[in-house]
Write a protein that holds these residues in place. Structure first.
Motif, PDB file in Angstrom:
ATOM      1  N   LEU A  15       0.793  -1.181  -0.046  1.00 29.75           N
ATOM      2  CA  LEU A  15       0.071  -0.029  -0.060  1.00 29.75           C
ATOM      3  C   LEU A  15       1.015   1.237  -0.107  1.00 29.75           C
ATOM      4  N   GLN A  16       2.019   1.150   0.697  1.00 31.99           N
ATOM      5  CA  GLN A  16       2.995   2.337   0.823  1.00 31.99           C
ATOM      6  C   GLN A  16       3.333   2.567  -0.849  1.00 31.99           C
ATOM      7  N   LEU A  17       3.878   1.422  -1.396  1.00 32.74           N
ATOM      8  CA  LEU A  17       4.311   1.471  -2.790  1.00 32.74           C
ATOM      9  C   LEU A  17       3.247   2.119  -3.421  1.00 32.74           C
ATOM     10  N   ASP A  18       1.961   1.620  -3.686  1.00 35.23           N
ATOM     11  CA  ASP A  18       0.837   2.415  -4.252  1.00 35.23           C
ATOM     12  C   ASP A  18       0.870   3.748  -4.049  1.00 35.23           C
ATOM     13  N   SER A  19       1.025   4.201  -2.535  1.00 37.45           N
ATOM     14  CA  SER A  19       1.101   5.548  -2.348  1.00 37.45           C
ATOM     15  C   SER A  19       1.798   6.243  -2.950  1.00 37.45           C
ATOM     16  N   ALA A  20       2.970   6.104  -2.904  1.00 34.03           N
ATOM     17  CA  ALA A  20       4.131   6.700  -3.387  1.00 34.03           C
ATOM     18  C   ALA A  20       3.750   7.044  -4.955  1.00 34.03           C
ATOM     19  N   ALA A  21       3.308   5.773  -5.625  1.00 32.08           N
ATOM     20  CA  ALA A  21       3.068   6.036  -7.286  1.00 32.08           C
ATOM     21  C   ALA A  21       1.984   6.951  -7.473  1.00 32.08           C
ATOM     22  N   ARG A  22       0.996   7.126  -6.511  1.00 33.83           N
ATOM     23  CA  ARG A  22      -0.161   7.996  -6.772  1.00 33.83           C
ATOM     24  C   ARG A  22       0.474   9.415  -6.658  1.00 33.83           C
ATOM     25  N   ALA A  23       1.259   9.516  -5.606  1.00 41.55           N
ATOM     26  CA  ALA A  23       1.859  10.682  -5.389  1.00 41.55           C
ATOM     27  C   ALA A  23       2.869  11.062  -6.264  1.00 41.55           C
ATOM     28  N   ASP A  24       3.344  10.123  -7.142  1.00 42.80           N
ATOM     29  CA  ASP A  24       4.494  10.541  -8.217  1.00 42.80           C
ATOM     30  C   ASP A  24       5.799  10.707  -7.499  1.00 42.80           C
ATOM     31  N   VAL A  25       5.990  10.126  -6.300  1.00 44.70           N
ATOM     32  CA  VAL A  25       7.481  10.547  -5.797  1.00 44.70           C
ATOM     33  C   VAL A  25       8.084   9.317  -5.524  1.00 44.70           C
ATOM     34  N   ALA A  26       9.524   9.344  -5.387  1.00 41.13           N
ATOM     35  CA  ALA A  26      10.382   8.219  -5.265  1.00 41.13           C
ATOM     36  C   ALA A  26      10.112   7.389  -3.846  1.00 41.13           C
ATOM     37  N   PHE A  27      10.168   6.270  -4.203  1.00 44.63           N
ATOM     38  CA  PHE A  27       9.708   5.411  -2.868  1.00 44.63           C
ATOM     39  C   PHE A  27      10.667   4.974  -2.000  1.00 44.63           C
ATOM     40  N   VAL A  28      11.744   4.911  -2.730  1.00 49.19           N
ATOM     41  CA  VAL A  28      12.964   4.530  -1.606  1.00 49.19           C
ATOM     42  C   VAL A  28      13.246   5.424  -0.536  1.00 49.19           C
ATOM     43  N   PRO A  29      13.511   6.537  -1.008  1.00 49.62           N
ATOM     44  CA  PRO A  29      13.700   7.524   0.195  1.00 49.62           C
ATOM     45  C   PRO A  29      12.635   7.639   1.212  1.00 49.62           C
ATOM     46  N   ARG A  30      11.524   7.548   0.694  1.00 44.78           N
ATOM     47  CA  ARG A  30      10.276   7.997   1.424  1.00 44.78           C
ATOM     48  C   ARG A  30      10.129   6.680   2.602  1.00 44.78           C
ATOM     49  N   ILE A  31      10.321   5.307   1.836  1.00 40.62           N
ATOM     50  CA  ILE A  31      10.194   4.148   2.939  1.00 40.62           C
ATOM     51  C   ILE A  31      11.496   4.418   4.026  1.00 40.62           C
ATOM     52  N   ILE A  32      12.512   4.626   3.549  1.00 43.94           N
ATOM     53  CA  ILE A  32      13.847   4.667   4.576  1.00 43.94           C
ATOM     54  C   ILE A  32      13.375   5.628   5.763  1.00 43.94           C
ATOM     55  N   ARG A  33      12.930   6.928   5.283  1.00 43.15           N
ATOM     56  CA  ARG A  33      12.540   7.591   6.194  1.00 43.15           C
ATOM     57  C   ARG A  33      11.563   7.052   7.286  1.00 43.15           C
ATOM     58  N   ARG A  34      10.725   6.372   6.745  1.00 41.42           N
ATOM     59  CA  ARG A  34       9.320   5.666   7.403  1.00 41.42           C
ATOM     60  C   ARG A  34       9.978   4.600   8.320  1.00 41.42           C
ATOM     61  N   GLN A  35      11.079   3.932   7.988  1.00 41.09           N
ATOM     62  CA  GLN A  35      11.612   2.811   8.812  1.00 41.09           C
ATOM     63  C   GLN A  35      12.418   3.551  10.042  1.00 41.09           C
ATOM     64  N   LEU A  36      13.254   4.646   9.583  1.00 40.43           N
ATOM     65  CA  LEU A  36      14.073   5.275  10.413  1.00 40.43           C
ATOM     66  C   LEU A  36      12.908   5.856  11.736  1.00 40.43           C
ATOM     67  N   GLY A  37      12.031   6.547  10.983  1.00 44.11           N
ATOM     68  CA  GLY A  37      10.988   7.004  12.207  1.00 44.11           C
ATOM     69  C   GLY A  37      10.259   5.963  13.226  1.00 44.11           C
ATOM     70  N   LEU A  38      10.176   4.651  12.839  1.00 43.56           N
ATOM     71  CA  LEU A  38       9.591   3.480  13.291  1.00 43.56           C
ATOM     72  C   LEU A  38      10.671   2.988  14.385  1.00 43.56           C
ATOM     73  N   ALA A  39      11.986   2.885  13.754  1.00 45.17           N
ATOM     74  CA  ALA A  39      13.128   2.431  14.599  1.00 45.17           C
ATOM     75  C   ALA A  39      13.100   3.553  15.761  1.00 45.17           C
TER      76      ALA A  39
END
Length: 387
Positions: free
Chosen positions: A73-97
């Motif tokens: 769903l995060q992949l789909d969200s990034a695609a809808r927003a037309d943004v790069a997925f990898v930097p976005r998910i890395i920030r998410r994982q760092l926040g979760l950590a």
């Protein structure tokens, strides 16, 4: 307020999983003997048997499956927003950590969020796998880890030395004293127990969690929860075959964990549990999806939308009830009273979550994690969250 692109069934499954997580974690707060290797002298065998059989090692797997599903769903969200997925998910994982580390040090050394943050990076590296290959890798991980522990269990039958119950009881008494003390001694006890917890996570939970990440990832790609009617054969198989096999393995694990903790057969039971728990978890999903065809989805979904906040809030409330942050009741409440605390807390979370989602799109920690994911400051993220 409803967020777009949400799947109510996913939220409901996550909301129900919160109860299973709470039903297990509460004992780590309520008694110093939890996972100590010997039975609690004041324990209640029947209650422990139920918890060990139906809840232990099952619901963190469900959370892991849903984590992998949400990854798509995060992949789909990034695609809808037309943004790069990898930097976005890395920030998410760092926040979760970051949330996980704070949770582990301040509230509960058995935290799973940090492990999810690390394993999420592994899933990121494996995102190129096709759905069938992801399933095969997941099955391989379960078979390898479960078989290894089972073989270690067989070896343990011949080489196991007797547990020094007196020494364990002394360590438990010292631990309880720390948890009943001041906030400083509570934090110190968390830090003391963290290395041992990390070993358990690495050797027991991580392989199974990563396997469930991959299964959830494959399920998300195939829209298994978004379109469950297309996969009736899978749900039927899980109910007819997966559930009975999973329950059999769980019953063996639960009996040993309850009546023979620290015995030579316990390692063997862990291995059997690792091999069969995913099947029982799958059976739970099939049963819960049938429940979600009723109005029950409206009961559990709000709590699932606030799963991160509710997970940490459970630890916060239990810390006040059982640890030196508040009442210091660790080791003092009988098991039936602990069950009552568990049910009352979960019922309160269902009610508060339903009230909250009628007024807000995100929970407090979900808001922070989304801010980290999007990389926006407080004002920009606040505007982004408005309906």
């Amino acid at each position: 307020m409803s967020a777009p692109h949400r799947i109510a069934r996913v939220d409901a499954l996550r909301g129900f999983a919160l109860f299973g997580i709470l039903a297990v974690n509460v004992w780590a707060f309520a008694t110093g003997y939890y996972a100590s290797g010997i039975a609690d002298p004041a324990g209640h065998p029947v209650i422990q048997l139920i918890v060990s059989t139906l809840f232990e090692t099952k619901f963190y797997l469900l959370f892991s499956f849903l984590f992998g599903y949400s990854f798509t769903l995060q992949l789909d969200s990034a695609a809808r927003a037309d943004v790069a997925f990898v930097p976005r998910i890395i920030r998410r994982q760092l926040g979760l950590a970051a949330i996980g580390v704070a949770h582990a040090v301040l509230l509960f050394h058995g935290d799973i969020l940090t492990a999810y943050a690390v394993l999420g990076m592994v899933l990121l590296a494996l995102r190129g796998l096709s759905s069938p290959r992801a399933v095969r890798v997941a099955i391989g991980l379960v078979l390898i880890a479960g078989t290894a522990w089972t073989l270690l269990g067989v070896l343990d039958l011949f080489t196991h030395s007797q547990v020094d119950a007196a020494a364990v009881s002394t360590r438990v008494a010292d631990s309880v004293a720390g948890f009943r003390g001041t906030p400083e001694t509570v934090v110190a006890e968390h830090l003391r127990q963290l290395p041992g917890t990390l070993v358990v996570v690495l050797l027991v939970q991580a392989p199974s969690a990563l396997a469930m990440f991959l299964l959830g990832f494959a399920a998300g790609r195939e829209r298994v929860l978004a379109e469950p009617e297309r996969h009736r054969a899978l749900w039927s198989w899980l109910l007819r075959a997966g559930l009975p096999v999973g329950l059999t393995g769980a019953a063996f694990y639960g009996y040993v964990a309850t009546y023979h903790p620290g015995s030579p057969v316990e390692t063997l039971a862990i291995g059997v549990g690792m091999l069969t728990a995913p099947l029982l978890t799958g059976g739970y999903v099939a049963l819960l999806l049938r429940l979600c065809e009723t109005r029950a989805v409206a009961v559990f979904a709000p709590a699932g939308r606030l799963a991160l906040t509710n997970y940490v809030a459970q630890s916060a409330v239990l810390s006040v009830v059982f640890l030196g942050y508040g009442l210091g009741l660790i080791g003092r409440l009988p098991a039936p009273a602990v069950v009552c605390v568990t049910i009352a807390l979960y019922a309160a979370q269902l009610a508060v979550s339903a009230w909250w989602v009628r007024r807000h799109r995100y929970g407090p920690l979900e808001w922070l994690l989304r801010a980290a994911t999007l990389g926006r400051g407080p004002r920009r993220i606040r505007r982004a969250l408005l309906p």
